[in-house]
Design an enzyme around this catalytic site. Structure first.
Site, PDB file in Angstrom:
ATOM      1  N   ASP A  37       0.872  -1.377   0.064  1.00  0.00           N
ATOM      2  CA  ASP A  37      -0.100   0.058  -0.087  1.00  0.00           C
ATOM      3  C   ASP A  37       0.842   1.139   0.019  1.00  0.00           C
ATOM      4  O   ASP A  37       2.121   1.254   0.425  1.00  0.00           O
ATOM      5  CB  ASP A  37      -1.112   0.052   1.356  1.00  0.00           C
ATOM      6  CG  ASP A  37      -2.268   0.944   1.046  1.00  0.00           C
ATOM      7  OD1 ASP A  37      -3.428   0.186   0.989  1.00  0.00           O
ATOM      8  OD2 ASP A  37      -2.297   2.061   0.769  1.00  0.00           O
ATOM      9  N   ASP A  58       4.017   1.954  -4.399  1.00  0.00           N
ATOM     10  CA  ASP A  58       3.062   2.698  -4.912  1.00  0.00           C
ATOM     11  C   ASP A  58       2.812   1.901  -6.145  1.00  0.00           C
ATOM     12  O   ASP A  58       3.899   1.772  -6.915  1.00  0.00           O
ATOM     13  CB  ASP A  58       3.714   4.116  -5.277  1.00  0.00           C
ATOM     14  CG  ASP A  58       2.807   5.048  -6.256  1.00  0.00           C
ATOM     15  OD1 ASP A  58       1.787   4.458  -6.894  1.00  0.00           O
ATOM     16  OD2 ASP A  58       3.049   6.263  -6.198  1.00  0.00           O
ATOM     17  N   VAL A  59       1.700   1.482  -6.786  1.00  0.00           N
ATOM     18  CA  VAL A  59       1.512   0.835  -7.666  1.00  0.00           C
ATOM     19  C   VAL A  59       1.565   1.316  -8.794  1.00  0.00           C
ATOM     20  O   VAL A  59       1.532   0.341 -10.015  1.00  0.00           O
ATOM     21  CB  VAL A  59       0.070  -0.205  -7.684  1.00  0.00           C
ATOM     22  CG1 VAL A  59      -0.014  -1.172  -6.304  1.00  0.00           C
ATOM     23  CG2 VAL A  59      -1.113   0.916  -7.720  1.00  0.00           C
ATOM     24  N   ASN A  85      -5.643  -4.885  -6.438  1.00  0.00           N
ATOM     25  CA  ASN A  85      -6.794  -4.070  -5.891  1.00  0.00           C
ATOM     26  C   ASN A  85      -6.945  -2.790  -5.715  1.00  0.00           C
ATOM     27  O   ASN A  85      -7.793  -2.081  -5.645  1.00  0.00           O
ATOM     28  CB  ASN A  85      -7.263  -4.909  -4.549  1.00  0.00           C
ATOM     29  CG  ASN A  85      -8.191  -4.331  -3.709  1.00  0.00           C
ATOM     30  OD1 ASN A  85      -9.491  -4.284  -4.229  1.00  0.00           O
ATOM     31  ND2 ASN A  85      -7.724  -3.775  -2.702  1.00  0.00           N
ATOM     32  N   TYR A 153     -12.544   6.723 -14.184  1.00  0.00           N
ATOM     33  CA  TYR A 153     -13.050   5.433 -13.353  1.00  0.00           C
ATOM     34  C   TYR A 153     -13.420   4.253 -14.234  1.00  0.00           C
ATOM     35  O   TYR A 153     -13.005   3.052 -14.128  1.00  0.00           O
ATOM     36  CB  TYR A 153     -13.723   5.729 -12.074  1.00  0.00           C
ATOM     37  CG  TYR A 153     -13.978   4.783 -11.056  1.00  0.00           C
ATOM     38  CD1 TYR A 153     -13.009   4.392 -10.046  1.00  0.00           C
ATOM     39  CD2 TYR A 153     -14.824   3.584 -11.437  1.00  0.00           C
ATOM     40  CE1 TYR A 153     -13.132   3.422  -9.186  1.00  0.00           C
ATOM     41  CE2 TYR A 153     -15.023   2.624 -10.291  1.00  0.00           C
ATOM     42  CZ  TYR A 153     -14.256   2.577  -9.311  1.00  0.00           C
ATOM     43  OH  TYR A 153     -14.244   1.255  -8.427  1.00  0.00           O
ATOM     44  N   LYS A 157     -11.577   0.659 -15.396  1.00  0.00           N
ATOM     45  CA  LYS A 157     -12.214  -0.619 -14.957  1.00  0.00           C
ATOM     46  C   LYS A 157     -12.562  -1.445 -16.000  1.00  0.00           C
ATOM     47  O   LYS A 157     -12.429  -2.790 -16.251  1.00  0.00           O
ATOM     48  CB  LYS A 157     -13.530  -0.283 -14.056  1.00  0.00           C
ATOM     49  CG  LYS A 157     -13.147   0.245 -12.901  1.00  0.00           C
ATOM     50  CD  LYS A 157     -11.965  -0.568 -11.925  1.00  0.00           C
ATOM     51  CE  LYS A 157     -11.832  -0.070 -10.599  1.00  0.00           C
ATOM     52  NZ  LYS A 157     -10.643  -0.772  -9.776  1.00  0.00           N
ATOM     53  N   THR A 188     -17.215   0.825   2.015  1.00  0.00           N
ATOM     54  CA  THR A 188     -15.820   1.184   2.080  1.00  0.00           C
ATOM     55  C   THR A 188     -15.450   2.528   2.295  1.00  0.00           C
ATOM     56  O   THR A 188     -16.363   3.586   1.870  1.00  0.00           O
ATOM     57  CB  THR A 188     -14.862   0.637   1.196  1.00  0.00           C
ATOM     58  OG1 THR A 188     -14.950   1.156   0.106  1.00  0.00           O
ATOM     59  CG2 THR A 188     -15.044  -1.046   1.003  1.00  0.00           C
TER      60      THR A 188
HETATM   61  N1  LIG Z   1     -16.067   0.392  -2.743  1.00  0.00           N
HETATM   62  C1  LIG Z   1     -16.837   0.158  -3.925  1.00  0.00           C
HETATM   63  O1  LIG Z   1     -17.737   0.409  -3.931  1.00  0.00           O
HETATM   64  C2  LIG Z   1     -16.157  -0.454  -4.791  1.00  0.00           C
HETATM   65  C3  LIG Z   1     -16.815  -1.105  -5.915  1.00  0.00           C
HETATM   66  C4  LIG Z   1     -16.188  -1.580  -7.127  1.00  0.00           C
HETATM   67  C5  LIG Z   1     -14.847  -1.632  -7.028  1.00  0.00           C
HETATM   68  N2  LIG Z   1     -14.196  -1.077  -6.230  1.00  0.00           N
HETATM   69  C6  LIG Z   1     -12.615  -1.141  -6.435  1.00  0.00           C
HETATM   70  O2  LIG Z   1     -12.137  -1.847  -5.243  1.00  0.00           O
HETATM   71  C7  LIG Z   1     -10.778  -1.618  -4.828  1.00  0.00           C
HETATM   72  C8  LIG Z   1     -10.605  -1.245  -3.641  1.00  0.00           C
HETATM   73  O3  LIG Z   1     -11.434   0.064  -3.303  1.00  0.00           O
HETATM   74  P1  LIG Z   1     -11.985   0.060  -1.672  1.00  0.00           P
HETATM   75  O4  LIG Z   1     -13.283   0.381  -1.788  1.00  0.00           O
HETATM   76  O5  LIG Z   1     -11.413  -0.916  -0.774  1.00  0.00           O
HETATM   77  O6  LIG Z   1     -10.977   1.468  -1.459  1.00  0.00           O
HETATM   78  P2  LIG Z   1     -10.221   2.203  -0.043  1.00  0.00           P
HETATM   79  O7  LIG Z   1      -9.934   3.486  -0.437  1.00  0.00           O
HETATM   80  O8  LIG Z   1     -11.058   1.653   0.904  1.00  0.00           O
HETATM   81  O9  LIG Z   1      -8.884   1.321  -0.204  1.00  0.00           O
HETATM   82  C9  LIG Z   1      -7.878   1.568  -1.442  1.00  0.00           C
HETATM   83  C10 LIG Z   1      -6.593   1.267  -1.076  1.00  0.00           C
HETATM   84  O10 LIG Z   1      -5.674   1.391  -2.064  1.00  0.00           O
HETATM   85  C11 LIG Z   1      -4.572   2.153  -1.416  1.00  0.00           C
HETATM   86  N3  LIG Z   1      -3.742   2.988  -2.769  1.00  0.00           N
HETATM   87  C12 LIG Z   1      -4.365   4.069  -3.332  1.00  0.00           C
HETATM   88  N4  LIG Z   1      -3.598   4.355  -4.300  1.00  0.00           N
HETATM   89  C13 LIG Z   1      -2.448   3.612  -4.159  1.00  0.00           C
HETATM   90  C14 LIG Z   1      -1.310   3.574  -5.000  1.00  0.00           C
HETATM   91  N5  LIG Z   1      -1.179   4.340  -6.101  1.00  0.00           N
HETATM   92  N6  LIG Z   1      -0.447   2.286  -4.662  1.00  0.00           N
HETATM   93  C15 LIG Z   1      -0.830   1.769  -3.706  1.00  0.00           C
HETATM   94  N7  LIG Z   1      -1.874   1.681  -2.877  1.00  0.00           N
HETATM   95  C16 LIG Z   1      -2.734   2.587  -3.285  1.00  0.00           C
HETATM   96  C17 LIG Z   1      -5.189   3.090  -0.561  1.00  0.00           C
HETATM   97  O11 LIG Z   1      -4.006   3.750   0.265  1.00  0.00           O
HETATM   98  C18 LIG Z   1      -6.089   2.066   0.131  1.00  0.00           C
HETATM   99  O12 LIG Z   1      -5.384   1.387   1.024  1.00  0.00           O
HETATM  100  C19 LIG Z   1     -10.697  -0.286  -5.928  1.00  0.00           C
HETATM  101  O13 LIG Z   1      -9.761  -0.830  -7.091  1.00  0.00           O
HETATM  102  C20 LIG Z   1     -11.933   0.060  -6.125  1.00  0.00           C
HETATM  103  O14 LIG Z   1     -11.884   0.774  -7.424  1.00  0.00           O
HETATM  104  C21 LIG Z   1     -14.643  -0.554  -5.144  1.00  0.00           C
END
Ligand SMILES: NC(=O)c1ccc[n+]([C@@H]2O[C@H](COP(=O)([O-])OP(=O)(O)OC[C@H]3O[C@@H](n4cnc5c(N)ncnc54)[C@H](O)[C@@H]3O)[C@@H](O)[C@H]2O)c1
Length: 254
Positions: A37, A58-59, A85, A153, A157, A188
């Site tokens: 992360d 940093d991904v 993720n 976004y 995706k 989340t």
């Molecule tokens: N929450 C939703 O409704 C939802 C729905 C569909 C898809 N998603 C996808 O699920 C995944 C996780 O989402 P979430 O809701 O758990 O989000 P979140 O914000 O709770 O967690 C995301 C994490 O990614 C980390 N992150 C961000 N940029 C980064 C980088 N450059 N390098 C490394 N880490 C990084 C953040 O620090 C955080 O810990 C994402 O890809 C999101 O697009 C979420």
């Protein structure tokens, strides 16, 4: 169930939300979990909680992503699961008419280029082992349109979904499965930030969800654990929807 006994899983974005719930789930089933992360404090806390390892990453940074998978294999001996993720959903990514090029590019980098990099550097380790499971987080918006647009976004995706399908096909006979997880809206920090704390904006979305609520991160983690495990041994290149029925609905129950 101990489906991950003796297995090593890397989770990007493992410090929060879906990634954190998945870290807990995989660890509870015996996995050694590596949390990658960009946020060191939440990432480290997550790793400590699941008796795993935190690797600051940093991904969007190619060298850091390469080092993440190499370090994992050097330290723990294998790379069995890569859950790619990490993602962002910033407010400046909105209608195409108002979203600037900088915001567009940033979202593409974090959500799509990152998955390209993670797959590029995870797959060679899995090829050497002759096995491995990759789960890439896409979204239900990869298969549906929304009038409440987040243009970059959604496009990112869609890219994750197509890339995953292609990789799943390309590497199928080398024992590597690659699947796209498509969650519906999940409760989340990412989503709360966006609209869950605003009842009107939340209600506009909830009316489309047959199950009538947002998912909990643990429900998405359960699906990731399934896809990542041998229980899903005949599933690859799939678009795995965990969406409360949204993508199948025309009219929802009153
Ligand atoms: N929450 C939703 O409704 C939802 C729905 C569909 C898809 N998603 C996808 O699920 C995944 C996780 O989402 P979430 O809701 O758990 O989000 P979140 O914000 O709770 O967690 C995301 C994490 O990614 C980390 N992150 C961000 N940029 C980064 C980088 N450059 N390098 C490394 N880490 C990084 C953040 O620090 C955080 O810990 C994402 O890809 C999101 O697009 C979420």
């Amino acid at each position: 169930m101990q489906r991950f006994e003796g297995r090593v899983a890397v989770i990007t974005g493992g410090g929060s939300g879906i990634g954190l719930a998945t870290a807990r789930r995989l660890a509870s089933e015996g996995a050694k979990v590596v949390i990658a992360d960009v946020d060191a404090s939440s990432g480290k806390a997550a790793a400590d909680e699941v008796d795993g390892e935190f690797i600051a990453t940093d991904v969007t940074n190619e060298a850091q992503v390469e080092a993440l998978f190499q370090t994992t294999v050097d330290r723990f001996g294998s790379l069995d699961v890569a859950f790619n993720n990490a993602g962002i959903s910033p407010p400046e990514d909105d209608s195409i008419l108002t979203t600037g090029l900088e915001a567009w590019k940033r979202v593409q980098e974090v959500n799509l280029t990152s998955v390209y990099l993670c797959c590029k550097y995870a797959i060679p380790h899995m090829q050497r082992q002759g096995k491995g499971s990759i789960v890439n987080t896409a979204s239900f918006v990869a298969v549906m349109g929304a009038a409440t647009s987040q243009i970059s976004y959604t496009a990112s995706k869609g890219g994750v979904l197509s890339m995953t399908r292609e990789l799943g096909v390309q590497f199928a006979r080398e024992g590597i499965r690659v699947n796209a997880l498509c969650p519906g809206p999940v409760n989340t920090p990412l989503l709360q930030e966006l609209f869950a704390k605003d009842p009107e904006r939340a209600a506009r979305r909830l009316v489309h969800v047959p199950l009538g609520r947002f998912a909990e991160p643990t429900e998405i983690a359960a699906a990731v654990a399934f896809l990542a495990s041998d229980d899903a041994s005949f599933i690859t290149a799939s678009q795995f929807l965990v969406d409360g029925g949204i993508s199948g609905a025309y009219v929802t129950p009153l």
